[in-house]
Motif scaffolding. Structure first.
Motif, PDB file in Angstrom:
ATOM      1  N   SER A 151     -11.032  -5.412   8.266  1.00 27.54           N
ATOM      2  CA  SER A 151     -10.424  -4.547   7.042  1.00 27.54           C
ATOM      3  C   SER A 151     -10.719  -4.868   5.839  1.00 27.54           C
TER       4      SER A 151
ATOM      5  N   PRO B  98      -2.640   6.707  -3.066  1.00 28.71           N
ATOM      6  CA  PRO B  98      -3.127   6.243  -1.494  1.00 28.71           C
ATOM      7  C   PRO B  98      -4.336   5.386  -1.739  1.00 28.71           C
ATOM      8  N   GLN B  99      -5.044   4.886  -0.631  1.00 30.00           N
ATOM      9  CA  GLN B  99      -6.049   4.260  -0.895  1.00 30.00           C
ATOM     10  C   GLN B  99      -6.216   3.104  -1.571  1.00 30.00           C
ATOM     11  N   LEU B 100      -5.256   2.681  -2.282  1.00 29.31           N
ATOM     12  CA  LEU B 100      -5.093   1.507  -3.307  1.00 29.31           C
ATOM     13  C   LEU B 100      -4.119   0.310  -2.670  1.00 29.31           C
TER      14      LEU B 100
ATOM     15  N   ARG C 268      -8.365  -4.834   3.549  1.00 32.25           N
ATOM     16  CA  ARG C 268      -7.267  -5.374   3.400  1.00 32.25           C
ATOM     17  C   ARG C 268      -7.301  -6.941   3.731  1.00 32.25           C
TER      18      ARG C 268
ATOM     19  N   THR D 234      -4.426   7.020  -9.192  1.00 30.02           N
ATOM     20  CA  THR D 234      -5.271   7.397  -7.910  1.00 30.02           C
ATOM     21  C   THR D 234      -6.586   6.230  -7.892  1.00 30.02           C
ATOM     22  N   ALA D 235      -7.075   6.378  -6.652  1.00 34.33           N
ATOM     23  CA  ALA D 235      -8.118   5.484  -6.743  1.00 34.33           C
ATOM     24  C   ALA D 235      -9.489   5.760  -7.638  1.00 34.33           C
TER      25      ALA D 235
ATOM     26  N   LEU E 118      -9.423  -1.505  -5.416  1.00 34.08           N
ATOM     27  CA  LEU E 118     -10.019  -0.634  -4.195  1.00 34.08           C
ATOM     28  C   LEU E 118     -10.127  -1.674  -3.068  1.00 34.08           C
TER      29      LEU E 118
ATOM     30  N   MET F 251      -0.671   6.623   3.356  1.00 36.97           N
ATOM     31  CA  MET F 251      -1.903   7.094   3.388  1.00 36.97           C
ATOM     32  C   MET F 251      -2.027   8.838   3.087  1.00 36.97           C
TER      33      MET F 251
ATOM     34  N   GLN G 121       1.140  -1.072   0.180  1.00 36.26           N
ATOM     35  CA  GLN G 121       0.020  -0.067  -0.089  1.00 36.26           C
ATOM     36  C   GLN G 121       0.878   1.215  -0.033  1.00 36.26           C
TER      37      GLN G 121
END
Length: 573
Positions: free
Chosen positions: A507, A473-475, A509, A422-423, A453, A409, A406
């Motif tokens: 979560s 981030p967030q991926l 993940r 990006t996401a 995602l 963040m 990842q």
């Protein structure tokens, strides 16, 4: 803090220019280092001579030693850019920073490549760095804040540029009076009432009218125009209200009559400007060319269209570019209000353009519907119903066939020299739209990586097809051993997992770690992967066709309502 950062940047430039002298000084006690630090910077970086006003304190010795250690691992420019990003994260309300994508756009609109570039409110130098990246040969800037100027000078010198940056107020103390440049870019302070209205009443820069006291942006705009050569372009950020405020209508009218104003482009918001952003005005200092049209473009929902629309307008000013834009006759804008708000003129034109668009859209829908069925893959029922062995992504990770990573963040994606996926890019299936530089924890993607995602409101998975962009981030990144796992095979099972119900407390993940997938040899994985890919492509085609149908319905209803269309029966193409 800003002063310390700028001085640290100067030290890094000195370190780059005189590494042997630093090695000698680094071996000395802190007291000797502090006593000689300013002399090192002054002699190695004469560009900083007038900017050094602080005496190093005890902490300075520790900071420069740590910075020197960091520079041994990465370049000075990389380390300093990273420190600048962290500083701006903490002090975002203190500084007005132009996002990298906006800076690159403004440079592209001016055509600054290969020429002399001026930024009269240069801040920490973001627009000038974008100009340098585009090929501008000479960079000049002025900035009222000495702290910001220190940072800008350091950033440019670390990139190898010898630019002219001056501390001072461009409106009240123009450091480049009488000089003209090939292009000018500017992100001026907005709504500044102490800009010099009373002192500058008869200033020769006000060719298009005396700026009202509350319209400081129109003073900056005319300052920029005074510094560009005839035929050269200016790109300046303006508050959206500047396109319609009554106090500024006379200057707007004069800019139009002179052919100086070429485009008003509404941008999407960022940071504190979100959701609505400022406009970028593109101007051209009048020469012998006659201009009869102005481009009004609403790019608030799609910033990627701006450059293509601008090029289309320049090539054929009398034809509306694609998308939410209009090429408007100047004479049609010279009414009592001289309102240049793009959304207003595009909305007024939507009825007639909608009627014109209906039949081409109808034809596209027929063609899309006819070809849709041909893209659906053929799947067969197996001879046996025995279940196939399965494994999980977590087990594959333990076996070293997959690694899961990842990005940081807090990673910023609006400034830097590398594209960032990006996401939102993954969700919308579009090219990378972010930008960042390599920093601690950043991940460079390569072909065959699978990006997803986390399970939640949106589901999207992409198999990367080219090297070089950074993970946003967030991926989640799933990097596979290509000798053991087919990326499309893995992506197919990730799509299934994203749409499955989530366990309450885990979560996203963790959920994906438990994703089950068939245990198959690589050749069989590739067959499954190809089928997954065909189904994914078919799903995308279905969505696009549905969007086209929705658009056709909206055009039809609007056209019937405003009289642009009339009933003509039901038929086919």
């Amino acid at each position: 803090m800003g002063d310390r950062l700028g001085n640290l940047g100067a030290f890094m430039v000195a370190l780059k220019r005189e590494p042997d002298r630093w090695k000698t000084l680094a071996d000395q006690p802190d007291s000797v280092l502090i006593a000689n630090l300013v002399d090192l910077i002054r002699t190695a970086v004469p560009e900083f001579d007038a900017l050094l006003t602080d005496v190093p304190d005890q902490d300075s010795a520790t900071i420069v030693r740590l910075a020197a250690e960091a520079v041994e691992r990465d370049s000075g420019a990389t380390v300093f850019d990273f420190l600048c990003e962290r500083y701006l994260e903490v002090h975002s309300r203190r500084h007005t920073v132009t996002p990298t994508w906006v800076a690159n756009l403004m440079i592209a609109l001016t055509g600054a490549a290969g020429g002399r570039l001026l930024d009269p409110a240069c801040g920490i130098g973001t627009l000038l760095l974008a100009g340098r990246a585009a090929g501008a040969t000479e960079l000049s800037g002025q900035e009222i804040s000495i702290s910001a100027t220190r940072v800008a000078v350091a950033r440019l010198l670390l990139q190898g540029d010898r630019s002219r940056l001056v501390v001072g107020d461009s409106l009240k103390g123009d450091a480049f009076a009488g000089e003209v440049f090939d292009a000018v870019v500017c992100n001026p302070p907005f709504a500044e009432r102490s800009w010099g209205h009373d002192e500058l009443t008869n200033d020769p820069r006000w060719t298009y009218g005396m700026p009202p006291r509350g319209e400081s942006e129109l003073a900056w705009l005319q300052h920029c125009l005074a510094h560009v050569r005839p035929g050269g372009h200016v790109a300046i950020l303006m508050p959206a209200a500047a396109a319609s405020r009554r106090a500024g209508r006379r200057i707007r009218a004069n800019l139009l009559r002179a052919g100086a104003l070429r485009a008003v482009i509404s941008l999407p918001g960022w940071g504190t400007t979100s959701p609505g952003g400022p406009d970028v005005w593109v101007l051209r200092r009048p020469d012998s060319t006659d201009h009869t049209h102005v481009l009004l473009l609403d790019a608030t929902t799609d910033r990627d269209m701006v450059e293509d629309s601008w090029r289309s307008f320049v090539a054929d000013p009398q034809t509306d570019p694609q998308g939410p834009s209009r090429s408007v006759r100047i004479i049609d804008l010279l009414d009592e209000d001289v309102d240049l708000t793009p959304a207003r003129h595009i909305a007024a034109n939507s009825a007639s353009s909608g009627a014109r668009t209906f039949r081409p859209t109808r034809t596209r829908l027929f063609q899309a519907a006819r070809t849709l069925a041909d893209t659906l893959p053929d799947l067969v029922t197996p001879d046996t119903s025995d279940p196939l062995p399965t494994t999980t992504i977590g087990e594959l990770a333990k076996a070293g066939a997959v690694s899961i990573r990842q990005a940081p963040m807090g990673m910023l994606t609006d400034r830097g020299d590398l594209p960032v996926l990006t996401a939102k890019d993954v969700r919308l299936g579009r090219p990378p739209s972010g930008a960042a530089s390599v920093g601690p924890g950043s991940i460079t993607l390569r072909r065959g990586d699978v990006v997803a995602l986390p399970p939640g409101r949106h589901s999207a998975v992409r198999v990367v097809t080219e090297d070089g962009m950074l993970l946003g981030p967030q991926l989640l990144l799933f990097r596979v051993d290509l000798e053991r796992i087919d990326p499309q095979f893995l992506a197919g099972f990730l799509r299934i997992a994203q749409t499955a119900p989530r366990s309450g407390s885990s979560s996203g993940r963790a959920d994906l770690h438990r994703t089950p997938l068939l245990r198959l040899p690589l050749d069989a994985q590739r067959e499954y992967g190809a089928a997954f890919q065909l189904l994914s492509d078919f799903q995308q085609s279905v969505r696009e066709t549905a969007e086209l149908a929705e658009s056709l319905v909206a055009l039809g209803i609007a056209g019937l309502a405003d009289g642009g269309l009339r009933p003509g029966g039901v038929g086919s193409e």
